[in-house]
Write an enzyme that holds these catalytic residues in place. Structure first.
Site, PDB file in Angstrom:
ATOM      1  N   CYS A 253       0.802  -1.244   0.000  1.00 50.31           N
ATOM      2  CA  CYS A 253       0.000   0.000   0.000  1.00 50.31           C
ATOM      3  C   CYS A 253       0.823   1.278   0.000  1.00 50.31           C
ATOM      4  O   CYS A 253       0.800   2.039  -0.958  1.00 50.31           O
ATOM      5  CB  CYS A 253      -0.939  -0.019   1.205  1.00 50.31           C
TER       6      CYS A 253
HETATM    7  N1  NAD Z   1      -2.468  -6.205   1.452  1.00 53.13           N
HETATM    8  C1  NAD Z   1      -3.055  -5.199   2.024  1.00 53.13           C
HETATM    9  O1  NAD Z   1      -2.800  -4.925   3.185  1.00 53.13           O
HETATM   10  C2  NAD Z   1      -4.064  -4.342   1.294  1.00 53.13           C
HETATM   11  C3  NAD Z   1      -4.859  -3.472   2.063  1.00 53.13           C
HETATM   12  C4  NAD Z   1      -5.810  -2.698   1.425  1.00 53.13           C
HETATM   13  C5  NAD Z   1      -5.934  -2.763   0.038  1.00 53.13           C
HETATM   14  N2  NAD Z   1      -5.132  -3.585  -0.697  1.00 53.13           N
HETATM   15  C6  NAD Z   1      -5.332  -3.619  -2.143  1.00 53.13           C
HETATM   16  O2  NAD Z   1      -6.097  -4.775  -2.490  1.00 53.13           O
HETATM   17  C7  NAD Z   1      -5.669  -5.309  -3.752  1.00 53.13           C
HETATM   18  C8  NAD Z   1      -5.223  -6.742  -3.567  1.00 53.13           C
HETATM   19  O3  NAD Z   1      -4.111  -6.756  -2.701  1.00 53.13           O
HETATM   20  P1  NAD Z   1      -3.596  -8.073  -1.980  1.00 53.13           P
HETATM   21  O4  NAD Z   1      -2.630  -7.626  -0.954  1.00 53.13           O
HETATM   22  O5  NAD Z   1      -4.745  -8.928  -1.616  1.00 53.13           O
HETATM   23  O6  NAD Z   1      -2.796  -8.761  -3.195  1.00 53.13           O
HETATM   24  P2  NAD Z   1      -2.194 -10.260  -3.209  1.00 53.13           P
HETATM   25  O7  NAD Z   1      -1.073 -10.205  -4.178  1.00 53.13           O
HETATM   26  O8  NAD Z   1      -1.977 -10.751  -1.824  1.00 53.13           O
HETATM   27  O9  NAD Z   1      -3.364 -11.125  -3.829  1.00 53.13           O
HETATM   28  C9  NAD Z   1      -3.875 -10.927  -5.106  1.00 53.13           C
HETATM   29  C10 NAD Z   1      -4.292 -12.283  -5.667  1.00 53.13           C
HETATM   30  O10 NAD Z   1      -4.937 -12.043  -6.914  1.00 53.13           O
HETATM   31  C11 NAD Z   1      -4.620 -13.136  -7.760  1.00 53.13           C
HETATM   32  N3  NAD Z   1      -4.931 -12.734  -9.149  1.00 53.13           N
HETATM   33  C12 NAD Z   1      -4.183 -12.024 -10.018  1.00 53.13           C
HETATM   34  N4  NAD Z   1      -4.871 -11.843 -11.169  1.00 53.13           N
HETATM   35  C13 NAD Z   1      -6.076 -12.429 -10.992  1.00 53.13           C
HETATM   36  C14 NAD Z   1      -7.219 -12.568 -11.808  1.00 53.13           C
HETATM   37  N5  NAD Z   1      -7.283 -12.032 -13.023  1.00 53.13           N
HETATM   38  N6  NAD Z   1      -8.273 -13.251 -11.324  1.00 53.13           N
HETATM   39  C15 NAD Z   1      -8.232 -13.788 -10.083  1.00 53.13           C
HETATM   40  N7  NAD Z   1      -7.174 -13.699  -9.256  1.00 53.13           N
HETATM   41  C16 NAD Z   1      -6.109 -13.010  -9.707  1.00 53.13           C
HETATM   42  C17 NAD Z   1      -3.174 -13.425  -7.464  1.00 53.13           C
HETATM   43  O11 NAD Z   1      -2.823 -14.736  -7.855  1.00 53.13           O
HETATM   44  C18 NAD Z   1      -3.133 -13.237  -5.939  1.00 53.13           C
HETATM   45  O12 NAD Z   1      -3.334 -14.441  -5.247  1.00 53.13           O
HETATM   46  C19 NAD Z   1      -4.590  -4.355  -4.249  1.00 53.13           C
HETATM   47  O13 NAD Z   1      -5.180  -3.378  -5.034  1.00 53.13           O
HETATM   48  C20 NAD Z   1      -4.075  -3.737  -2.963  1.00 53.13           C
HETATM   49  O14 NAD Z   1      -3.499  -2.467  -3.175  1.00 53.13           O
HETATM   50  C21 NAD Z   1      -4.221  -4.381  -0.089  1.00 53.13           C
END
Ligand code: NAD
Length: 396
Positions: A253
């Site tokens: 983030c």
């Molecule tokens: N990690 C955090 O603390 C956090 C907090 C708030 C917001 N976010 C936001 O949330 C979003 C996701 O973050 P995250 O940390 O969960 O990411 P992550 O990398 O942990 O997980 C994302 C998942 O999406 C999968 N993926 C990729 N393309 C895909 C598709 N087309 N269809 C289905 N699955 C697919 C990947 O294989 C992965 O497992 C981002 O935009 C991030 O900025 C993250």
């Protein structure tokens, strides 16, 4: 509700568990088939979600995991929770969102509610998601995830949830869905407001962390303790909010989201100067740390044994994305030190494994997990602490 969540990472899996526990039928879809197999066998990859919790929702059939896109077809609610990283040129990379949109176009033939929880710039839901799906009339809502991995006090239930919808019906369904596991739903007037709120929240943190990181360097040069000054300033009961210095910023983030805001700011001709400067300060912290380590360790580091303690980006999580530990290790090696690292949560990383804590010339504490013993760290001759948690140690 029949819920399909695209992406079973930090955000998607956490949401899946909350929604399944609230009684919805949840399918967690992920393109990573190894992860799907792991989750299907009841093994969680996220701290805060135990295998037992996962097992419970799999056994009572409220949660299934799939890498087969046909599973999208029965959805009433589809949540996009895919990565939104930066490209090599540090521009927003919406390719994962675009891939998710392609799947929705191909497999979701009945009207559903499409929610985007991935963090992105204002206009993403309207222009990059809804405008591209022309075959079926879905409802669209932006509800940016505000999860803070490892935070015991604030969770999906008690952190207020923002929703910004493209239609009143979409807002109603989203309110119904989220209120089944979240105590407070706040509806804003448009998806753009919700999207901008999320990146402004993270920009606020990024800029304030940079400010405090710069301040501790000034304090050190003045010969006073930056942390003591911060403690003193924090006694003011109004108008001040403490941020803590550190070796840089990591995770998905804070190092990334503000750049999404800077990107759209540039497009509308209002350069986001604070974000640019904050990035510079935070990205320069590893070299400041290494400079201080070398001077504290006697003016040279060549040939010395150094253990870097804690390589994930923050305490008690396993996430190493954008961790400043990577640059600190690289810079110490460039300076000729023999560097190993200790992180029992991470275990293996960048083709290397965590070592046990023992006698070393230098220990650099980048992240202090609760399970890491201070006595173990103090076996090193010189300790430089970036966390403010090792009594008596030199540091920032
Ligand atoms: N990690 C955090 O603390 C956090 C907090 C708030 C917001 N976010 C936001 O949330 C979003 C996701 O973050 P995250 O940390 O969960 O990411 P992550 O990398 O942990 O997980 C994302 C998942 O999406 C999968 N993926 C990729 N393309 C895909 C598709 N087309 N269809 C289905 N699955 C697919 C990947 O294989 C992965 O497992 C981002 O935009 C991030 O900025 C993250």
């Amino acid at each position: 509700m029949e819920v399909v969540i695209l992406g079973q990472g930090y955000v998607g899996l956490s949401l899946a568990v909350s929604a399944a526990q609230a009684g919805h039928h949840v399918i967690g879809f992920d393109t990573n088939s190894d992860l799907v197999n792991q989750l299907n066998s009841g093994v969680s990859h996220i701290e805060g979600i135990s295998n037992q919790k996962l097992d419970e929702i799999i056994s009572n059939h409220t949660y299934q995991v799939s890498a087969d896109a046909v599973s999208l077809s029965s959805a009433e609610v589809i949540v996009i929770a895919v990565p939104t990283p930066l490209t090599a040129e540090r521009n927003p990379d919406l390719s994962f969102i675009q891939a998710a949109v392609e799947l929705i176009i191909k497999y979701v033939k009945n009207p559903a509610l499409v929610i985007n929880e991935s963090t992105s710039y204002p206009g993403t839901l309207r222009n990059e998601i809804a405008a591209r799906i022309t075959e079926v009339e879905h409802h669209y809502v932006s509800s940016p995830e505000r999860i803070d991995p490892g935070n015991i006090k604030w969770n999906a239930r008690n952190t207020p949830r923002l929703i910004g919808a493209l239609s009143p019906e979409g807002a109603l369904i989203a309110r119904d869905f989220y209120s089944s596991f979240c105590e407070e739903i706040i509806e804003v007037s448009s998806p753009e407001v919700a999207e901008a709120a999320k990146i402004f929240e993270n920009t606020f943190r990024q800029v304030n962390i940079a400010l405090v990181n710069e301040f501790v360097q000034i304090a050190d040069a003045l010969g006073i303790s930056g942390r003591e000054v911060l403690e003193a300033a924090s006694t003011k009961p109004y108008g001040f909010m403490p941020f803590h210095p550190g070796p840089g910023v990591g995770g998905h983030c804070i190092p990334v989201d503000p750049t999404y805001l800077a990107h759209v700011a540039n497009e509308v001709g209002v350069p986001a100067t604070f974000i640019k400067r904050a990035n510079e300060v935070n990205l320069a912290m590893p070299s400041y740390v290494v400079k201080r380590v070398i001077s504290g360790a006697g003016g040279f580091i060549k040939g010395k044994s150094v253990v870097v303690v804690g390589v994930s980006y923050k305490a008690n999580v396993v996430d190493t994305r954008e961790t400043p530990a990577a640059s600190i290790i690289d810079l110490l090696r460039e300076a000729g030190a023999s560097v190993s690292w200790h992180d029992p949560l991470v275990g293996s990383w960048r083709g290397e494994s965590s070592v046990e804590l023992g006698a070393c010339d230098v220990a650099v504490v980048v992240t202090k997990h609760d399970v890491v013993s201070i006595a173990g760290i103090k076996k090193s001759f010189y300790v430089f602490d970036c966390t403010g948690s090792i009594p008596g140690a030199d540091g920032i």
